[in-house]
Design a protein around this motif. Sequence first.
Motif, PDB file in Angstrom:
ATOM      1  N   ALA A 185      18.929  41.928  98.982  1.00 50.38           N
ATOM      2  CA  ALA A 185      17.502  42.057  98.642  1.00 50.38           C
ATOM      3  C   ALA A 185      17.269  43.225  97.684  1.00 50.38           C
ATOM      4  CB  ALA A 185      16.677  42.232  99.915  1.00 50.38           C
ATOM      5  N   LEU A 186      17.938  44.345  97.928  1.00 51.62           N
ATOM      6  CA  LEU A 186      17.796  45.503  97.036  1.00 51.62           C
ATOM      7  C   LEU A 186      18.314  45.175  95.631  1.00 51.62           C
ATOM      8  CD1 LEU A 186      18.877  48.347  99.466  1.00 51.62           C
ATOM      9  CD2 LEU A 186      16.629  48.131  98.378  1.00 51.62           C
ATOM     10  N   MET A 187      19.464  44.499  95.553  1.00 54.80           N
ATOM     11  CA  MET A 187      20.025  44.155  94.250  1.00 54.80           C
ATOM     12  C   MET A 187      19.116  43.178  93.508  1.00 54.80           C
ATOM     13  SD  MET A 187      22.314  44.824  92.125  1.00 54.80           S
ATOM     14  CE  MET A 187      23.860  45.424  92.738  1.00 54.80           C
ATOM     15  N   ALA A 188      18.556  42.206  94.217  1.00 52.38           N
ATOM     16  CA  ALA A 188      17.645  41.248  93.578  1.00 52.38           C
ATOM     17  C   ALA A 188      16.407  41.969  93.042  1.00 52.38           C
ATOM     18  CB  ALA A 188      17.246  40.155  94.564  1.00 52.38           C
ATOM     19  N   THR A 189      15.862  42.876  93.831  1.00 48.58           N
ATOM     20  CA  THR A 189      14.676  43.616  93.407  1.00 48.58           C
ATOM     21  C   THR A 189      15.007  44.543  92.246  1.00 48.58           C
ATOM     22  OG1 THR A 189      13.881  43.506  95.685  1.00 48.58           O
ATOM     23  CG2 THR A 189      12.773  45.044  94.216  1.00 48.58           C
ATOM     24  N   LEU A 199      16.539  51.696  93.515  1.00 44.13           N
ATOM     25  CA  LEU A 199      16.819  50.596  94.442  1.00 44.13           C
ATOM     26  C   LEU A 199      18.322  50.382  94.601  1.00 44.13           C
ATOM     27  CD1 LEU A 199      14.030  48.174  93.236  1.00 44.13           C
ATOM     28  CD2 LEU A 199      14.242  49.116  95.554  1.00 44.13           C
ATOM     29  N   ARG A 200      19.050  50.450  93.513  1.00 41.00           N
ATOM     30  CA  ARG A 200      20.495  50.287  93.589  1.00 41.00           C
ATOM     31  C   ARG A 200      21.122  51.398  94.419  1.00 41.00           C
ATOM     32  NH1 ARG A 200      25.128  51.710  92.131  1.00 41.00           N
ATOM     33  NH2 ARG A 200      26.809  50.304  91.658  1.00 41.00           N
ATOM     34  N   ALA A 201      20.652  52.620  94.247  1.00 39.15           N
ATOM     35  CA  ALA A 201      21.193  53.758  94.997  1.00 39.15           C
ATOM     36  C   ALA A 201      20.958  53.581  96.498  1.00 39.15           C
ATOM     37  CB  ALA A 201      20.566  55.058  94.508  1.00 39.15           C
ATOM     38  N   MET A 214      15.201  42.462  89.142  1.00 39.09           N
ATOM     39  CA  MET A 214      13.881  42.111  88.606  1.00 39.09           C
ATOM     40  C   MET A 214      13.283  43.279  87.831  1.00 39.09           C
ATOM     41  SD  MET A 214      11.967  39.750  91.449  1.00 39.09           S
ATOM     42  CE  MET A 214      12.524  40.562  92.927  1.00 39.09           C
ATOM     43  N   ALA A 215      13.397  44.484  88.390  1.00 37.99           N
ATOM     44  CA  ALA A 215      12.854  45.666  87.714  1.00 37.99           C
ATOM     45  C   ALA A 215      13.570  45.887  86.384  1.00 37.99           C
ATOM     46  CB  ALA A 215      12.990  46.903  88.605  1.00 37.99           C
ATOM     47  N   LEU A 216      14.878  45.740  86.376  1.00 41.37           N
ATOM     48  CA  LEU A 216      15.645  45.919  85.147  1.00 41.37           C
ATOM     49  C   LEU A 216      15.298  44.850  84.123  1.00 41.37           C
ATOM     50  CD1 LEU A 216      17.778  47.582  83.733  1.00 41.37           C
ATOM     51  CD2 LEU A 216      19.511  46.140  84.788  1.00 41.37           C
ATOM     52  N   ASP A 217      15.160  43.613  84.575  1.00 39.45           N
ATOM     53  CA  ASP A 217      14.790  42.510  83.687  1.00 39.45           C
ATOM     54  C   ASP A 217      13.435  42.774  83.031  1.00 39.45           C
ATOM     55  OD1 ASP A 217      15.118  39.796  82.599  1.00 39.45           O
ATOM     56  OD2 ASP A 217      13.438  39.305  83.931  1.00 39.45           O
ATOM     57  N   ARG A 260       2.776  52.894  75.881  1.00 37.05           N
ATOM     58  CA  ARG A 260       2.608  52.595  77.307  1.00 37.05           C
ATOM     59  C   ARG A 260       3.687  51.624  77.792  1.00 37.05           C
ATOM     60  NH1 ARG A 260      -3.451  50.928  78.107  1.00 37.05           N
ATOM     61  NH2 ARG A 260      -2.721  50.651  80.229  1.00 37.05           N
ATOM     62  N   ARG A 261       4.061  50.639  76.938  1.00 40.07           N
ATOM     63  CA  ARG A 261       5.125  49.706  77.319  1.00 40.07           C
ATOM     64  C   ARG A 261       6.449  50.441  77.482  1.00 40.07           C
ATOM     65  NH1 ARG A 261       2.648  46.392  73.665  1.00 40.07           N
ATOM     66  NH2 ARG A 261       4.171  46.887  72.050  1.00 40.07           N
ATOM     67  N   ILE A 262       6.729  51.383  76.588  1.00 35.83           N
ATOM     68  CA  ILE A 262       7.971  52.153  76.685  1.00 35.83           C
ATOM     69  C   ILE A 262       7.972  52.972  77.973  1.00 35.83           C
ATOM     70  CG2 ILE A 262       9.247  54.078  75.674  1.00 35.83           C
ATOM     71  CD1 ILE A 262       8.435  52.937  72.912  1.00 35.83           C
ATOM     72  N   ALA A 263       6.839  53.608  78.284  1.00 34.38           N
ATOM     73  CA  ALA A 263       6.759  54.412  79.514  1.00 34.38           C
ATOM     74  C   ALA A 263       6.953  53.522  80.745  1.00 34.38           C
ATOM     75  CB  ALA A 263       5.415  55.138  79.578  1.00 34.38           C
ATOM     76  N   LEU A 264       6.334  52.345  80.741  1.00 39.09           N
ATOM     77  CA  LEU A 264       6.492  51.432  81.876  1.00 39.09           C
ATOM     78  C   LEU A 264       7.931  50.940  81.971  1.00 39.09           C
ATOM     79  CD1 LEU A 264       5.280  49.916  84.240  1.00 39.09           C
ATOM     80  CD2 LEU A 264       4.557  48.132  82.630  1.00 39.09           C
ATOM     81  N   ALA A 265       8.551  50.664  80.836  1.00 40.77           N
ATOM     82  CA  ALA A 265       9.958  50.234  80.838  1.00 40.77           C
ATOM     83  C   ALA A 265      10.838  51.323  81.435  1.00 40.77           C
ATOM     84  CB  ALA A 265      10.407  49.887  79.416  1.00 40.77           C
ATOM     85  N   GLU A 266      10.555  52.576  81.101  1.00 35.95           N
ATOM     86  CA  GLU A 266      11.331  53.683  81.666  1.00 35.95           C
ATOM     87  C   GLU A 266      11.130  53.781  83.182  1.00 35.95           C
ATOM     88  OE1 GLU A 266       9.924  56.995  79.373  1.00 35.95           O
ATOM     89  OE2 GLU A 266      11.304  56.587  77.712  1.00 35.95           O
ATOM     90  N   GLN A 267       9.898  53.580  83.640  1.00 40.15           N
ATOM     91  CA  GLN A 267       9.624  53.627  85.078  1.00 40.15           C
ATOM     92  C   GLN A 267      10.351  52.495  85.802  1.00 40.15           C
ATOM     93  OE1 GLN A 267       5.362  53.496  85.201  1.00 40.15           O
ATOM     94  NE2 GLN A 267       5.125  55.611  84.539  1.00 40.15           N
ATOM     95  N   LEU A 268      10.336  51.297  85.201  1.00 39.09           N
ATOM     96  CA  LEU A 268      11.034  50.163  85.814  1.00 39.09           C
ATOM     97  C   LEU A 268      12.543  50.397  85.839  1.00 39.09           C
ATOM     98  CD1 LEU A 268       8.953  47.250  84.289  1.00 39.09           C
ATOM     99  CD2 LEU A 268       9.151  47.814  86.725  1.00 39.09           C
ATOM    100  N   GLN A 269      13.061  51.017  84.801  1.00 37.31           N
ATOM    101  CA  GLN A 269      14.491  51.361  84.779  1.00 37.31           C
ATOM    102  C   GLN A 269      14.816  52.326  85.919  1.00 37.31           C
ATOM    103  OE1 GLN A 269      16.870  50.253  82.537  1.00 37.31           O
ATOM    104  NE2 GLN A 269      18.443  51.410  83.589  1.00 37.31           N
ATOM    105  N   ALA A 270      13.961  53.336  86.101  1.00 37.02           N
ATOM    106  CA  ALA A 270      14.162  54.304  87.197  1.00 37.02           C
ATOM    107  C   ALA A 270      14.053  53.606  88.549  1.00 37.02           C
ATOM    108  CB  ALA A 270      13.152  55.438  87.086  1.00 37.02           C
ATOM    109  N   ASP A 271      13.097  52.674  88.683  1.00 36.40           N
ATOM    110  CA  ASP A 271      12.966  51.921  89.936  1.00 36.40           C
ATOM    111  C   ASP A 271      14.254  51.152  90.235  1.00 36.40           C
ATOM    112  OD1 ASP A 271      10.358  52.808  90.178  1.00 36.40           O
ATOM    113  OD2 ASP A 271       9.453  50.926  89.481  1.00 36.40           O
TER     114      ASP A 271
END
Length: 180
Positions: free
Chosen positions: A122-126, A87-89, A129-132, A72-83
């Motif tokens: 704001a997008l880069m900061a968010t 956001l960057r896009a 955070m998601a990447l972190d 579940r942590r890996i799946a959440l990490a993947e979702q946060l990476q996609a987020d």
Amino acid sequence: MARRYDIQTTDEDYDNVRRLHAQGLGRNEIMRATGRSANLVSRLAREMGLSFVRGPEVAVATEARRQDLAARRIALAEQLQADAENLRAQMWQPTVVYAFGGPTNSYSEHVLDEAPAADKKALMATAGMALDRSLKLEPIRDDSGADAARSMVGQLMAGLAEVYREQQEEACSEGAGDAP
């Protein structure tokens, strides 16, 4: 089988404990099902030669839960990476900016080729955070050969120590022959 009877204990208590234990229930589950105390359930089970030792079963269940949580942590990490990527896009996508104002409190909007600087910040900061959070859940595991390098250095040190020891032995044996 000698049964210890007291005011609180009935044949039904013994039967319930035996039946529920045979179904694989633990002491606390039997306690909740019968409404009897943990001490009484334990005592009755002990008198009937029943045991609640379930160490191996608990270890297997604990390991399965640990693996489920890791997945579940890996799946959440993947979702946060996609987020973070989404956001960057957004920083480089056409953006609608709008405002309400004026004496008539009118609405106006404009489409910009990309987000304004403050929105990009704001997008880069968010996204950061998601990447972190993604990296905290599933850290990068690239040691870039660090283990091999540590092994090589260890072997080198062991070899140098052996050469030094041999030189010391030779010096001692040569010095012993020169003594008067």
